[in-house]
Design an enzyme around this catalytic site. Sequence first.
Site, PDB file in Angstrom:
ATOM      1  N   HIS A   1      -9.694   0.770   4.374  1.00 44.33           N
ATOM      2  CA  HIS A   1      -8.429   0.913   4.974  1.00 44.33           C
ATOM      3  C   HIS A   1      -8.672   1.812   6.173  1.00 44.33           C
ATOM      4  O   HIS A   1      -9.525   2.692   6.146  1.00 44.33           O
ATOM      5  CB  HIS A   1      -7.388   1.312   4.240  1.00 44.33           C
ATOM      6  CG  HIS A   1      -6.081   1.546   4.705  1.00 44.33           C
ATOM      7  ND1 HIS A   1      -5.502   2.796   5.813  1.00 44.33           N
ATOM      8  CD2 HIS A   1      -4.937   0.512   4.895  1.00 44.33           C
ATOM      9  CE1 HIS A   1      -4.472   2.203   6.184  1.00 44.33           C
ATOM     10  NE2 HIS A   1      -4.199   0.995   5.509  1.00 44.33           N
TER      11      HIS A   1
ATOM     12  N   GLY B   1       2.009   1.974  10.915  1.00 41.84           N
ATOM     13  CA  GLY B   1       2.861   2.987  10.700  1.00 41.84           C
ATOM     14  C   GLY B   1       3.624   3.510  12.205  1.00 41.84           C
ATOM     15  O   GLY B   1       4.125   4.437  12.331  1.00 41.84           O
TER      16      GLY B   1
ATOM     17  N   LYS C   1       0.071   4.315  -0.273  1.00 45.10           N
ATOM     18  CA  LYS C   1      -0.450   5.421   0.404  1.00 45.10           C
ATOM     19  C   LYS C   1      -0.075   6.540  -0.362  1.00 45.10           C
ATOM     20  O   LYS C   1      -0.274   6.577  -1.670  1.00 45.10           O
ATOM     21  CB  LYS C   1       0.115   5.636   1.702  1.00 45.10           C
ATOM     22  CG  LYS C   1      -0.058   4.448   2.453  1.00 45.10           C
ATOM     23  CD  LYS C   1       0.179   4.438   4.116  1.00 45.10           C
ATOM     24  CE  LYS C   1       0.037   3.073   4.626  1.00 45.10           C
ATOM     25  NZ  LYS C   1      -0.132   3.313   6.312  1.00 45.10           N
TER      26      LYS C   1
ATOM     27  N   ASN D   1       0.677  -1.043   0.164  1.00 42.96           N
ATOM     28  CA  ASN D   1       0.216  -0.160  -0.016  1.00 42.96           C
ATOM     29  C   ASN D   1       0.724   1.389   0.024  1.00 42.96           C
ATOM     30  O   ASN D   1       1.442   1.509   0.993  1.00 42.96           O
ATOM     31  CB  ASN D   1      -0.740  -0.044   1.286  1.00 42.96           C
ATOM     32  CG  ASN D   1      -1.707   1.183   1.456  1.00 42.96           C
ATOM     33  OD1 ASN D   1      -1.974   2.033   0.518  1.00 42.96           O
ATOM     34  ND2 ASN D   1      -2.218   1.426   2.651  1.00 42.96           N
TER      35      ASN D   1
ATOM     36  N   SER E   1       3.216  -2.281  10.487  1.00 43.32           N
ATOM     37  CA  SER E   1       4.463  -2.311  10.602  1.00 43.32           C
ATOM     38  C   SER E   1       5.311  -3.630  10.333  1.00 43.32           C
ATOM     39  O   SER E   1       5.808  -4.165  10.882  1.00 43.32           O
ATOM     40  CB  SER E   1       4.835  -2.077  12.204  1.00 43.32           C
ATOM     41  OG  SER E   1       4.412  -0.614  12.465  1.00 43.32           O
TER      42      SER E   1
ATOM     43  N   GLU F   1      -7.101   4.253   7.639  1.00 46.74           N
ATOM     44  CA  GLU F   1      -6.938   5.669   7.429  1.00 46.74           C
ATOM     45  C   GLU F   1      -8.144   6.068   6.839  1.00 46.74           C
ATOM     46  O   GLU F   1      -8.526   7.541   7.212  1.00 46.74           O
ATOM     47  CB  GLU F   1      -5.536   5.865   6.609  1.00 46.74           C
ATOM     48  CG  GLU F   1      -4.441   5.829   7.529  1.00 46.74           C
ATOM     49  CD  GLU F   1      -3.048   5.124   6.812  1.00 46.74           C
ATOM     50  OE1 GLU F   1      -3.091   5.339   5.700  1.00 46.74           O
ATOM     51  OE2 GLU F   1      -2.307   4.617   7.519  1.00 46.74           O
TER      52      GLU F   1
ATOM     53  N   GLU G   1      -5.608  -5.497   9.972  1.00 50.65           N
ATOM     54  CA  GLU G   1      -4.504  -4.375  10.327  1.00 50.65           C
ATOM     55  C   GLU G   1      -4.932  -3.733  11.826  1.00 50.65           C
ATOM     56  O   GLU G   1      -5.790  -2.878  11.613  1.00 50.65           O
ATOM     57  CB  GLU G   1      -4.694  -3.304   9.505  1.00 50.65           C
ATOM     58  CG  GLU G   1      -4.335  -4.065   7.790  1.00 50.65           C
ATOM     59  CD  GLU G   1      -3.653  -2.956   6.769  1.00 50.65           C
ATOM     60  OE1 GLU G   1      -2.611  -3.044   6.599  1.00 50.65           O
ATOM     61  OE2 GLU G   1      -4.217  -1.812   6.820  1.00 50.65           O
TER      62      GLU G   1
HETATM   63  P1  PGA Z   1       2.629  -0.017   7.933  1.00 45.94           P
HETATM   64  O1  PGA Z   1       1.132   0.447   7.083  1.00 45.94           O
HETATM   65  O2  PGA Z   1       3.177  -1.095   7.059  1.00 45.94           O
HETATM   66  O3  PGA Z   1       3.388   1.405   7.308  1.00 45.94           O
HETATM   67  O4  PGA Z   1       2.272  -0.017   9.441  1.00 45.94           O
HETATM   68  C1  PGA Z   1       0.153  -0.899   6.742  1.00 45.94           C
HETATM   69  C2  PGA Z   1      -1.038  -0.261   6.099  1.00 45.94           C
HETATM   70  O5  PGA Z   1      -1.550   0.838   6.455  1.00 45.94           O
HETATM   71  O6  PGA Z   1      -1.577  -1.005   5.206  1.00 45.94           O
END
Ligand code: PGA
Length: 249
Positions: free
Chosen positions: A95, A171, A11, A9, A211, A97, A165
Amino acid sequence: MRKPYVAGNWKMYTDPASAADLAGKLKLSLSNATWCDMAVFPPFTSLAAVIEILKGTRIAVGGQNLHWEKEGAFTGEVSAVMLKRLGCNMVLIGHSERRTYFGEKDATVLLKIKAALEAGLKPVVCIGETLEQRESGITESVVERQIRAGLSEIPDISEVTLAYEPVWAIGTGRNATPQQAQDVHKFIRNLVSQCWTQDIASNIRILYGGSVKPDNARLLSEMEDIDGFLVGGASLNADSFTAIAEAVK
Ligand code: PGA
């Protein structure tokens, strides 16, 4: 036997030039990675460049979001049909976010999954609890609500991939332990067998996200119900994304 699946992803990172550069590196480094399925989710403005480079490879390309209507007066939105015609075969839906910053609800997640399937896009549907929810011991009920409200109206989810997730791991550099993730993945698989069929539950892929890095991917991937990863930060570097794909071998 479920084939491992590794997805990146990207982003709100990359422009068409840097995305093409990253895609070109992945095309080379993952050309022999037949042990897993792979996908990347660049931002909308980088999709065309990445689709062009990854054409004919085993790395699928998808959008990070979609609108459930085919077209219309929805300023700023992109439909499933538009993504499909551009050359996408996947899409990310729900997601955290999007849920946190853009008010995405289970009801809109459901509309989006329906639109994606109708357009012939394979959705990767994200679910997961916040830190507060985990600490109050309601992880399972949160995930259950997200699945029941977001998916259970869909009669057949065999084209859907789920991504667990935990929001507190995204993140933050703080990943779930393999056992914490496995426990939730197992709960999700049991729930899928209750809401759909045992066959669908045994075949659906449940990815872990939050992460994931080259150094924690192997232990996580050894857990029985973890079928691969949705990778954020570490997917923006070709070497680390490749190392994560190697770890699921
Ligand atoms: P990250 O994000 O690996 O940076 O923690 C995962 C995601 O948001 O899909």
